[in-house]
Design an enzyme around this catalytic site. Sequence first.
Site, PDB file in Angstrom:
ATOM      1  N   ASN A  82      -1.758   2.152 -10.571  1.00  0.00           N
ATOM      2  CA  ASN A  82      -1.208   2.867  -9.418  1.00  0.00           C
ATOM      3  C   ASN A  82      -1.757   4.288  -9.439  1.00  0.00           C
ATOM      4  O   ASN A  82      -1.352   5.097 -10.266  1.00  0.00           O
ATOM      5  CB  ASN A  82       0.332   2.864  -9.520  1.00  0.00           C
ATOM      6  CG  ASN A  82       0.977   3.746  -8.461  1.00  0.00           C
ATOM      7  OD1 ASN A  82       0.327   4.128  -7.480  1.00  0.00           O
ATOM      8  ND2 ASN A  82       2.243   4.061  -8.656  1.00  0.00           N
ATOM      9  N   TRP A  83      -2.669   4.557  -8.506  1.00  0.00           N
ATOM     10  CA  TRP A  83      -3.326   5.867  -8.520  1.00  0.00           C
ATOM     11  C   TRP A  83      -2.498   6.965  -7.862  1.00  0.00           C
ATOM     12  O   TRP A  83      -2.886   8.132  -7.885  1.00  0.00           O
ATOM     13  CB  TRP A  83      -4.700   5.765  -7.831  1.00  0.00           C
ATOM     14  CG  TRP A  83      -5.680   4.916  -8.558  1.00  0.00           C
ATOM     15  CD1 TRP A  83      -5.515   4.328  -9.794  1.00  0.00           C
ATOM     16  CD2 TRP A  83      -6.988   4.556  -8.121  1.00  0.00           C
ATOM     17  NE1 TRP A  83      -6.644   3.627 -10.139  1.00  0.00           N
ATOM     18  CE2 TRP A  83      -7.568   3.749  -9.128  1.00  0.00           C
ATOM     19  CE3 TRP A  83      -7.738   4.831  -6.972  1.00  0.00           C
ATOM     20  CZ2 TRP A  83      -8.854   3.216  -9.018  1.00  0.00           C
ATOM     21  CZ3 TRP A  83      -9.017   4.312  -6.852  1.00  0.00           C
ATOM     22  CH2 TRP A  83      -9.569   3.504  -7.865  1.00  0.00           C
ATOM     23  N   LYS A  84      -1.390   6.586  -7.223  1.00  0.00           N
ATOM     24  CA  LYS A  84      -0.538   7.585  -6.553  1.00  0.00           C
ATOM     25  C   LYS A  84      -1.400   8.437  -5.614  1.00  0.00           C
ATOM     26  O   LYS A  84      -2.321   7.908  -5.004  1.00  0.00           O
ATOM     27  CB  LYS A  84       0.219   8.420  -7.588  1.00  0.00           C
ATOM     28  CG  LYS A  84       0.925   7.524  -8.605  1.00  0.00           C
ATOM     29  CD  LYS A  84       1.902   8.234  -9.472  1.00  0.00           C
ATOM     30  CE  LYS A  84       2.531   7.223 -10.419  1.00  0.00           C
ATOM     31  NZ  LYS A  84       3.687   7.730 -11.123  1.00  0.00           N
ATOM     32  N   HIS A 112       8.230   1.728  -4.737  1.00  0.00           N
ATOM     33  CA  HIS A 112       8.021   2.527  -5.959  1.00  0.00           C
ATOM     34  C   HIS A 112       9.112   3.607  -6.030  1.00  0.00           C
ATOM     35  O   HIS A 112       9.560   4.109  -5.003  1.00  0.00           O
ATOM     36  CB  HIS A 112       6.631   3.170  -5.925  1.00  0.00           C
ATOM     37  CG  HIS A 112       6.299   3.849  -7.212  1.00  0.00           C
ATOM     38  ND1 HIS A 112       6.716   5.129  -7.500  1.00  0.00           N
ATOM     39  CD2 HIS A 112       5.613   3.422  -8.305  1.00  0.00           C
ATOM     40  CE1 HIS A 112       6.301   5.444  -8.714  1.00  0.00           C
ATOM     41  NE2 HIS A 112       5.633   4.436  -9.220  1.00  0.00           N
ATOM     42  N   GLU A 134       9.046   6.638  -6.619  1.00  0.00           N
ATOM     43  CA  GLU A 134       8.739   7.900  -5.923  1.00  0.00           C
ATOM     44  C   GLU A 134       9.019   7.757  -4.427  1.00  0.00           C
ATOM     45  O   GLU A 134       9.431   8.702  -3.765  1.00  0.00           O
ATOM     46  CB  GLU A 134       7.289   8.312  -6.206  1.00  0.00           C
ATOM     47  CG  GLU A 134       7.171   8.896  -7.610  1.00  0.00           C
ATOM     48  CD  GLU A 134       5.860   8.620  -8.324  1.00  0.00           C
ATOM     49  OE1 GLU A 134       4.852   8.314  -7.663  1.00  0.00           O
ATOM     50  OE2 GLU A 134       5.853   8.705  -9.578  1.00  0.00           O
ATOM     51  N   GLU A 157      10.363  -0.486 -13.614  1.00  0.00           N
ATOM     52  CA  GLU A 157       9.916   0.847 -14.025  1.00  0.00           C
ATOM     53  C   GLU A 157      11.124   1.768 -14.145  1.00  0.00           C
ATOM     54  O   GLU A 157      11.593   2.319 -13.141  1.00  0.00           O
ATOM     55  CB  GLU A 157       8.962   1.427 -12.975  1.00  0.00           C
ATOM     56  CG  GLU A 157       7.706   0.622 -12.769  1.00  0.00           C
ATOM     57  CD  GLU A 157       6.608   1.461 -12.135  1.00  0.00           C
ATOM     58  OE1 GLU A 157       5.567   1.610 -12.759  1.00  0.00           O
ATOM     59  OE2 GLU A 157       6.816   1.986 -11.034  1.00  0.00           O
ATOM     60  N   GLY A 216       5.768   8.833 -15.806  1.00  0.00           N
ATOM     61  CA  GLY A 216       5.060  10.110 -15.885  1.00  0.00           C
ATOM     62  C   GLY A 216       5.645  11.073 -16.910  1.00  0.00           C
ATOM     63  O   GLY A 216       5.310  12.248 -16.924  1.00  0.00           O
ATOM     64  N   SER A 230       4.885   5.153 -18.315  1.00  0.00           N
ATOM     65  CA  SER A 230       4.161   5.698 -19.471  1.00  0.00           C
ATOM     66  C   SER A 230       3.500   4.627 -20.331  1.00  0.00           C
ATOM     67  O   SER A 230       3.499   4.729 -21.562  1.00  0.00           O
ATOM     68  CB  SER A 230       5.086   6.594 -20.316  1.00  0.00           C
ATOM     69  OG  SER A 230       5.534   7.689 -19.540  1.00  0.00           O
ATOM     70  N   GLY A 278       0.406   4.100 -14.266  1.00  0.00           N
ATOM     71  CA  GLY A 278       0.129   5.271 -13.433  1.00  0.00           C
ATOM     72  C   GLY A 278      -0.955   6.127 -14.064  1.00  0.00           C
ATOM     73  O   GLY A 278      -2.148   5.824 -13.976  1.00  0.00           O
ATOM     74  N   GLY A 279      -0.531   7.195 -14.743  1.00  0.00           N
ATOM     75  CA  GLY A 279      -1.467   8.178 -15.292  1.00  0.00           C
ATOM     76  C   GLY A 279      -2.645   7.590 -16.049  1.00  0.00           C
ATOM     77  O   GLY A 279      -3.794   8.003 -15.844  1.00  0.00           O
TER      78      GLY A 279
HETATM   79  P1  PGA Z   1       3.071   6.372 -15.387  1.00  0.00           P
HETATM   80  O1  PGA Z   1       3.450   5.844 -13.898  1.00  0.00           O
HETATM   81  O2  PGA Z   1       2.300   5.263 -16.060  1.00  0.00           O
HETATM   82  O3  PGA Z   1       2.252   7.612 -15.148  1.00  0.00           O
HETATM   83  O4  PGA Z   1       4.364   6.654 -16.078  1.00  0.00           O
HETATM   84  C1  PGA Z   1       3.833   4.521 -13.682  1.00  0.00           C
HETATM   85  C2  PGA Z   1       4.115   4.313 -12.212  1.00  0.00           C
HETATM   86  O5  PGA Z   1       4.658   5.226 -11.575  1.00  0.00           O
HETATM   87  O6  PGA Z   1       3.812   3.247 -11.639  1.00  0.00           O
END
Ligand code: PGA
Length: 233
Positions: free
Chosen positions: A6-8, A91, A93, A157, A163, A193, A214-215
């Site tokens: 997930n590149w956000k 998600h 967010e 999640e 994050g 994470s 994500g990251g």
């Molecule tokens: P993260 O994000 O791996 O940076 O914690 C995961 C996500 O939001 O899908």
Amino acid sequence: MLIAGNWKMFKGPAEAGEFCRALRDVDLPSVVDVVVCPPYVSLAASVQALAGTEIGVFAQNCHWEDQGAFTGEVSAPMLQELGVYGTLIGHSERRQLFGETDATVARRVHACLEAGLHVIACVGETDEERDKGATHAVLRRQVAAFEPDENLVIAYEPVWAIGTGKTATPQMAQEAHETIKELIDVPMLYGGSVKPDNAAELMAQPAIDGALVGGASLEIDSFAAICRAAIPS
Ligand code: PGA
């Protein structure tokens, strides 16, 4: 096993194309399904760069109507016209920062599956909910919005792990996945994470069928290392 990046709100079209062309050249395990989720504006470049590969391109959100007066939204047929294979929905967010609710998440998931897109629907508790002992109740409420479908995957999640560098322990993730699998029998990803050094232990849990990253999906080396860590032993 499915590993989704997930590149956000990272990587515009040029950077996304470059990343995807580099990803083509990486020796990814054939037993692991790999997906990237670029921002809308980078979907076309990503689909083009990954054409002819097994790597799928997913959006990060999708509206329930095919078209209409919904400023800022994008529909399933529009994504399909680009060659997009699926989408994330709900998600945390989106839920926390953009007012997405269980009801709107349910409408989006339902419509996208109807349209033939694959869906990764996201659920997870906040740290406040976990502290109150409400984790399982929250997960049950969120999952009640979905019906089983062969193209549906659920990503667990925990919001406090996204994050933050704080990962759920493999046991915590396994327990949450078991709770969800009692309600709906679909493949389940863990997210929050996930890094090259914790992926193998998480992926070894019997109720974990992959990861939403994500990251660590923004760099080729760490993303490829997580894909390799997901090879079933
Ligand atoms: P993260 O994000 O791996 O940076 O914690 C995961 C996500 O939001 O899908």
